[in-house]
Design an enzyme around this catalytic site. Structure first.
Site, PDB file in Angstrom:
ATOM      1  CE  LYS A  76      -3.897   1.888   2.703  1.00  0.00           C
ATOM      2  NZ  LYS A  76      -4.764   1.664   3.873  1.00  0.00           N
ATOM      3  CB  SER A 151      -8.087   3.521   2.813  1.00  0.00           C
ATOM      4  OG  SER A 151      -7.243   2.902   3.761  1.00  0.00           O
ATOM      5  CB  SER A 175      -8.399   0.551   5.553  1.00  0.00           C
ATOM      6  OG  SER A 175      -9.130   1.742   5.438  1.00  0.00           O
TER       7      SER A 175
HETATM    8  N1  GLN Z   1     -13.168   4.029   6.193  1.00  0.00           N
HETATM    9  C1  GLN Z   1     -12.528   4.403   7.400  1.00  0.00           C
HETATM   10  C2  GLN Z   1     -12.122   5.858   7.351  1.00  0.00           C
HETATM   11  O1  GLN Z   1     -12.380   6.461   6.372  1.00  0.00           O
HETATM   12  C3  GLN Z   1     -11.390   3.495   7.674  1.00  0.00           C
HETATM   13  C4  GLN Z   1     -10.133   3.887   7.048  1.00  0.00           C
HETATM   14  C5  GLN Z   1      -8.987   2.994   7.417  1.00  0.00           C
HETATM   15  O2  GLN Z   1      -9.152   1.943   8.025  1.00  0.00           O
HETATM   16  N2  GLN Z   1      -7.801   3.462   7.065  1.00  0.00           N
HETATM   17  O3  GLN Z   1     -11.569   6.394   8.256  1.00  0.00           O
END
Ligand code: GLN
Length: 483
Positions: A76, A151, A175
């Site tokens: 990532k 994400s 994410s």
């Molecule tokens: N969707 C969540 C957010 O927008 C989780 C993001 C994540 O786990 N990095 O914060």
């Protein structure tokens, strides 16, 4: 070589000299090239990968190395990689090249895995659809009119499409697990403190945790073995014995939280029922449990993660690194314009709400209250784990949704995390497993375990994958719906 092969299968093909690492890496680089429309990658490092492949072939020719030697993976784009851009999918870091490797990158490299590049993601890991990326959205390989989740959407889509064997992701509020469920792959969020955060661009430091995304639990276990461990450079890293993937729980009891199975769509409900049947057939017992405070998880998470993000992101000032505004006349203008130009809309929303929650007069009303809720949510889990070994739920409330559907609807986007966030707030390990389909789109189920009990997740996940073949279904890229 079948690009969906397991790590063990590729390992034997390499060591039996059926294919060289260079040839293997070329197969995957070609797939990445052919599927550029999916936009899974921000940076492809073909030269670096081929260089590493040469080294792997030397090791293999001497019968040295290990099970990950020569395995093509991706990171990532928030793990720092020496000499290769680490953008966090933000204009702010579009020009940032880290001088060092994140611990996770270093550990996987030392174990022999070969990084083919850096995957697309939501900007600074804020989002559930990969649509906040400065580099454009990643598409879901099962249906390109849908999002891959976020994400870590680029990582999950790249594994789902067979562009790499496995990938790293991070999970602050879901994410790793939500995109894994949307892309039909397996994703593990380890216990907070299990895997080093050193060299990961920080979003919400008390929640961020790195983990692997792969095709099966068996592959996940091999990757976790390389990634986990105490790191003195991460102050919240924990000294614990390593996960023992061969540890088996004799009798297993799984809890179903009643709060997590409301309003499930027909196919999601059926997938969960079928999963229960598979587990029951293996001798697992079920028990209804209650996690009443989980209903506060989304507001608590968005206050805490926003507050932490607002302080973490204050380092991007246009001075030391990152985007710097041009033609400025004074220092305040340099800060303000660099940040206004460098950050996207969602990141700005988090900084503004997070700063508000921390400001004088609101700190107690928002931040302190959210921390109290966090404790109650965690206590519910600790109570439940007195009676059950694991907890089962859907990973996300829906399957992959259409692109643009929630892009301008932040509150409904945040609701995507309803089943994943409680584990983050509690620091618990959790895994998403492919468990069926709604039409052509994969469904994921989640198992949550007590702190540092990744071994039970691996054991239960392996049992489930021995009894099902959902994780062996792959999108046929030739017949993708290209809208
Ligand atoms: N969707 C969540 C957010 O927008 C989780 C993001 C994540 O786990 N990095 O914060």
């Amino acid at each position: 070589m079948n690009p969906f092969s397991s790590i063990e299968q590729i390992h034997s093909a390499l060591y039996q000299k059926q294919i060289s690492t260079i040839e293997l890496v070329q197969v995957f680089l070609q797939r990445i090239e052919e599927n550029q429309d999916l936009n899974c990658f921000i940076t492809v490092d073909a030269d670096g990968a081929l260089e590493e492949a040469k080294k792997a072939d030397k090791l293999i020719s001497r019968n040295e190395g290990g099970v990950l030697t020569g395995i093509p993976i991706a990171h990532k784009d928030l793990f720092c990689t020496a000499g290769i851009k680490t953008s966090c999918a933000s204009k702010m870091l579009d020009n940032f090249i880290a001088p060092y490797n994140a611990t996770v990158v270093e550990q996987l490299r030392e174990a022999g895995a070969i990084s083919l590049g850096k995957t697309n993601m939501d900007e600074f890991a804020m989002g559930s659809s990969n649509e906040t990326s400065y580099y454009g959205p990643t598409l879901n390989p099962w249906d390109t009119s849908c999002v891959p989740g976020g994400s870590s959407g680029g990582s999950a889509a790249a594994v789902g499409a067979g562009l790499v064997v496995a990938a790293t992701g991070t999970d602050t509020g879901g994410s790793i697990r939500q995109p894994s469920s949307f892309c039909g792959v397996t994703g593990l969020k380890p216990t907070y403190g299990r895997v080093s955060r050193y060299g990961m661009v920080a979003f919400a430091s008390s929640l961020d945790q790195a983990g692997p995304i792969a095709h099966s639990v068996t592959d996940i276990a091999l990757l976790l073995e390389a990634m986990e461990g105490f790191d003195p450079r991460d102050s919240t890293s924990v000294k614990m014995p390593k996960t023992d993937p061969s540890r088996k729980t004799k009798s297993m009891k799984i809890g179903i939280p009643k709060e997590y199975i409301v309003d499930l769509g027909e196919n999601m409900g059926r997938a969960l029922e079928e999963a229960k049947k598979v587990f029951s057939g293996l001798g697992v017992e079920f028990k209804d449990i209650e996690l009443p405070n989980s209903r506060h998880a989304i507001p608590a998470y968005y206050v805490i993660s926003g507050a932490e993000a607002s302080t973490n992101l204050s380092r991007y000032d246009g001075i030391r690194y990152g985007h710097r505004a041009k033609e400025i006349t004074n220092l305040s203008e340099l800060y303000a314009r660099s940040r206004s130009e460098g950050f996207g809309k969602e990141v700005k929303r988090r900084i503004v709400t997070g700063t508000y929650a921390l400001s004088v007069g609101y700190y107690d009303a928002y931040y302190v209250k959210a921390q109290k809720l966090r404790r109650l949510i965690r206590d519910d889990f600790l109570e439940a784990f007195k009676e059950v070994d694991l907890i089962l739920s859907p990973t996300a409330p829906t399957v992959a949704f259409k692109r643009n559907l929630l892009k301008d609807d932040p509150v409904n986007m945040y609701r995507q995390d309803i089943y994943t966030i409680p584990a983050n707030l509690s620091g618990l390990p959790a895994i998403s497993l492919p468990a069926g389909f709604d039409g052509n789109l994969p469904i994921g189920i989640q198992l949550i375990a007590p702190h540092f009990d990744e071994a039970s997740l691996i054991h239960a996940g392996q049992l489930f994958q021995q009894g099902t073949d959902w994780h062996q279904k792959h999108p046929s890229l030739g017949s993708r719906n290209n809208e």
